[in-house]
Design a protein around this motif. Sequence first.
Motif, PDB file in Angstrom:
ATOM      1  N   GLY A 151       0.811  -1.081  -0.011  1.00  0.00           N
ATOM      2  CA  GLY A 151       0.079  -0.001   0.064  1.00  0.00           C
ATOM      3  C   GLY A 151       0.850   1.314   0.041  1.00  0.00           C
ATOM      4  O   GLY A 151       1.368   1.591  -0.965  1.00  0.00           O
ATOM      5  N   THR A 152       0.914   2.111   1.068  1.00  0.00           N
ATOM      6  CA  THR A 152       1.885   3.261   1.180  1.00  0.00           C
ATOM      7  C   THR A 152       2.520   2.785   2.433  1.00  0.00           C
ATOM      8  O   THR A 152       3.249   3.954   2.932  1.00  0.00           O
ATOM      9  CB  THR A 152       0.763   4.403   1.780  1.00  0.00           C
ATOM     10  N   GLU A 153       3.013   1.633   2.479  1.00  0.00           N
ATOM     11  CA  GLU A 153       3.911   1.392   3.669  1.00  0.00           C
ATOM     12  C   GLU A 153       5.149   0.745   3.145  1.00  0.00           C
ATOM     13  O   GLU A 153       5.250  -0.172   2.335  1.00  0.00           O
ATOM     14  CB  GLU A 153       3.419   0.332   4.603  1.00  0.00           C
ATOM     15  N   LEU A 154       6.385   1.127   3.681  1.00  0.00           N
ATOM     16  CA  LEU A 154       7.841   0.592   3.249  1.00  0.00           C
ATOM     17  C   LEU A 154       8.348  -0.332   4.259  1.00  0.00           C
ATOM     18  O   LEU A 154       8.124  -0.069   5.605  1.00  0.00           O
ATOM     19  CB  LEU A 154       8.726   1.589   2.924  1.00  0.00           C
ATOM     20  N   PHE A 155       8.856  -1.518   3.659  1.00  0.00           N
ATOM     21  CA  PHE A 155       9.501  -2.054   4.685  1.00  0.00           C
ATOM     22  C   PHE A 155      10.794  -2.900   3.985  1.00  0.00           C
ATOM     23  O   PHE A 155      11.394  -2.926   2.883  1.00  0.00           O
ATOM     24  CB  PHE A 155       8.669  -3.625   4.921  1.00  0.00           C
ATOM     25  N   LEU A 193      11.484  -8.386   9.341  1.00  0.00           N
ATOM     26  CA  LEU A 193      11.068  -7.252   8.759  1.00  0.00           C
ATOM     27  C   LEU A 193      11.165  -6.190   9.598  1.00  0.00           C
ATOM     28  O   LEU A 193      11.072  -6.001  10.617  1.00  0.00           O
ATOM     29  CB  LEU A 193       9.548  -7.608   8.333  1.00  0.00           C
ATOM     30  N   LEU A 194      11.519  -4.889   8.896  1.00  0.00           N
ATOM     31  CA  LEU A 194      11.529  -3.480   9.626  1.00  0.00           C
ATOM     32  C   LEU A 194      10.665  -2.448   8.835  1.00  0.00           C
ATOM     33  O   LEU A 194      10.869  -2.227   7.642  1.00  0.00           O
ATOM     34  CB  LEU A 194      12.848  -3.197   9.916  1.00  0.00           C
ATOM     35  N   HIS A 195      10.044  -1.965   9.570  1.00  0.00           N
ATOM     36  CA  HIS A 195       9.111  -0.719   9.042  1.00  0.00           C
ATOM     37  C   HIS A 195       9.920   0.412   8.719  1.00  0.00           C
ATOM     38  O   HIS A 195      10.447   0.924   9.849  1.00  0.00           O
ATOM     39  CB  HIS A 195       7.728  -0.364   9.841  1.00  0.00           C
ATOM     40  N   ILE A 196       9.828   1.004   7.747  1.00  0.00           N
ATOM     41  CA  ILE A 196      10.327   2.421   7.409  1.00  0.00           C
ATOM     42  C   ILE A 196       9.610   3.606   7.107  1.00  0.00           C
ATOM     43  O   ILE A 196       8.737   3.298   6.101  1.00  0.00           O
ATOM     44  CB  ILE A 196      11.586   2.253   6.057  1.00  0.00           C
ATOM     45  N   PRO A 197       9.326   4.473   7.880  1.00  0.00           N
ATOM     46  CA  PRO A 197       8.646   5.617   7.790  1.00  0.00           C
ATOM     47  C   PRO A 197       8.914   6.572   6.747  1.00  0.00           C
ATOM     48  O   PRO A 197       9.860   6.753   6.477  1.00  0.00           O
ATOM     49  CB  PRO A 197       8.495   6.246   9.096  1.00  0.00           C
ATOM     50  N   LEU A 198       7.782   6.844   5.863  1.00  0.00           N
ATOM     51  CA  LEU A 198       8.038   7.740   4.669  1.00  0.00           C
ATOM     52  C   LEU A 198       8.204   8.899   5.327  1.00  0.00           C
ATOM     53  O   LEU A 198       7.871   9.298   6.500  1.00  0.00           O
ATOM     54  CB  LEU A 198       6.820   7.747   3.926  1.00  0.00           C
ATOM     55  N   PRO A 199       8.903   9.974   4.388  1.00  0.00           N
ATOM     56  CA  PRO A 199       8.914  11.257   4.705  1.00  0.00           C
ATOM     57  C   PRO A 199       7.515  12.134   4.911  1.00  0.00           C
ATOM     58  O   PRO A 199       6.559  11.452   4.590  1.00  0.00           O
ATOM     59  CB  PRO A 199       9.527  12.109   3.545  1.00  0.00           C
ATOM     60  N   ASN A 200       7.590  12.738   5.986  1.00  0.00           N
ATOM     61  CA  ASN A 200       6.426  13.343   6.525  1.00  0.00           C
ATOM     62  C   ASN A 200       5.418  13.730   5.461  1.00  0.00           C
ATOM     63  O   ASN A 200       4.177  13.429   5.700  1.00  0.00           O
ATOM     64  CB  ASN A 200       6.490  14.444   7.549  1.00  0.00           C
ATOM     65  N   HIS A 201       5.556  14.419   4.543  1.00  0.00           N
ATOM     66  CA  HIS A 201       4.757  15.025   3.465  1.00  0.00           C
ATOM     67  C   HIS A 201       4.090  13.725   2.426  1.00  0.00           C
ATOM     68  O   HIS A 201       3.326  14.051   1.771  1.00  0.00           O
ATOM     69  CB  HIS A 201       5.488  16.003   2.635  1.00  0.00           C
ATOM     70  N   LEU A 202       4.909  12.735   2.611  1.00  0.00           N
ATOM     71  CA  LEU A 202       4.155  11.541   1.858  1.00  0.00           C
ATOM     72  C   LEU A 202       3.472  10.589   2.589  1.00  0.00           C
ATOM     73  O   LEU A 202       2.721   9.594   2.123  1.00  0.00           O
ATOM     74  CB  LEU A 202       5.273  10.855   1.315  1.00  0.00           C
TER      75      LEU A 202
END
Length: 411
Positions: A131-135, A144-153
């Motif tokens: 979806g809109t989640e990066l791992f 598995l490690l979740h990587i938060p997107l830049p704030n504006h995304l």
Amino acid sequence: MLRRKWNTTLPYGNCNACILGLYIYFLCAIADILPAKAIHKLKSSSKLFSELPETPYFVAKQAENSLKKDRPSCFFIQRDDILNHNDCVELHPLPGEELSSCVPENMLRFIASSRLMILSSSNGLLLCLHGTELFITIPATCYLLHIPLPNHLQQRGNLHSVSMTLEYDSEDYRLILFYNEDWSSHFDCHVYSHKQSVWSLRNNRFFAGLRDLKFGMPVICNGAIHFISDCYSYLAKDSTHFRYYIMSYKITNGDEDERVETKLLRVPKDARRGSHDDSCDMNIFKWGAVDGHQTIFLVKLRKRVFTVWILANYESSSWRRIMKVRVKGMGLVEQNPEIRRFTILNGDLVFATNKKVYAYGLTSEKYMVLSKICDHGCDSTFVRFVLYSDTLRLCGIGAKNFASLSTIKET
């Protein structure tokens, strides 16, 4: 002749500790030669072995050995429309790598059931999108490690205009993200460093030209990231970007204020002929080196004919054609096969048909020799290859084991 005199007298009470220390030393030493598949088999033999793949020193030694090879040992194959289908992700070892390449079956099932799209691979790590989640995933250790997107995304409903690439060196990995708004030809470049766990915005924007670039197929070479454009005929012939091209964006590890350049690389003239034909597909790949420098391969498929060029001189965009062959003349048993995808892998042109994957040699040792790699079950108009080396890695703080998750929840 001098011989080392070993002191075999162990202090009372420290015997078990010494034996354990020697045991660990021995296991870490054999990490230099053990492939990931053998390590997986050893995990079930004892509690100590089960914990070794998560030991930093052991992981570092095994990764160091794998990096010396600098060759993928296997590849993932997925539907290119994985966001709409979730029942196909396969891993296939290359010929000769069957005994060393392995990813746990539960990890493959997890990727399929969670509808993870594999975007990129680098030295044992996978960059995946849900979806809109990066791992970041480590298939060899099932983490598995979740990587938060830049704030504006983070509030976006989709990431269709976002390009993401993973790059790993011996000490750190980083994510390279390109993003634009309002169909602009200029893209912001964000870089995520695992060590710093923050996104940084590069000062210089990336100019993509007037064509759409194939952001899903980047090539990192000579300190720059490269994208080839599409070749559809939606521009006027007098446009400066009517013919397709390659754009490079120089990325440095130094100060953000250091100049970051965008450069256009022209493709060979004979590659431009018929480039607007509906049957034409062209992509770039990294492979090997020429005169001590990394280089780029250009592969064109048009009317069932493969043509391959090598970038002989990077600065002058000088290309040399090394092969041209009709699919019919390769020796395939299949009648009129449809080519679903192609890539360059360890000196071979690798391509998928409806049900099979083949390799066609580009080097002198196997030049123009066809071999079947495997059957595949990804029933789709297009599939995607992700080259992979099953090297042990550590995700970092906050990583979770696949076993603790059934699937990734929709966000």
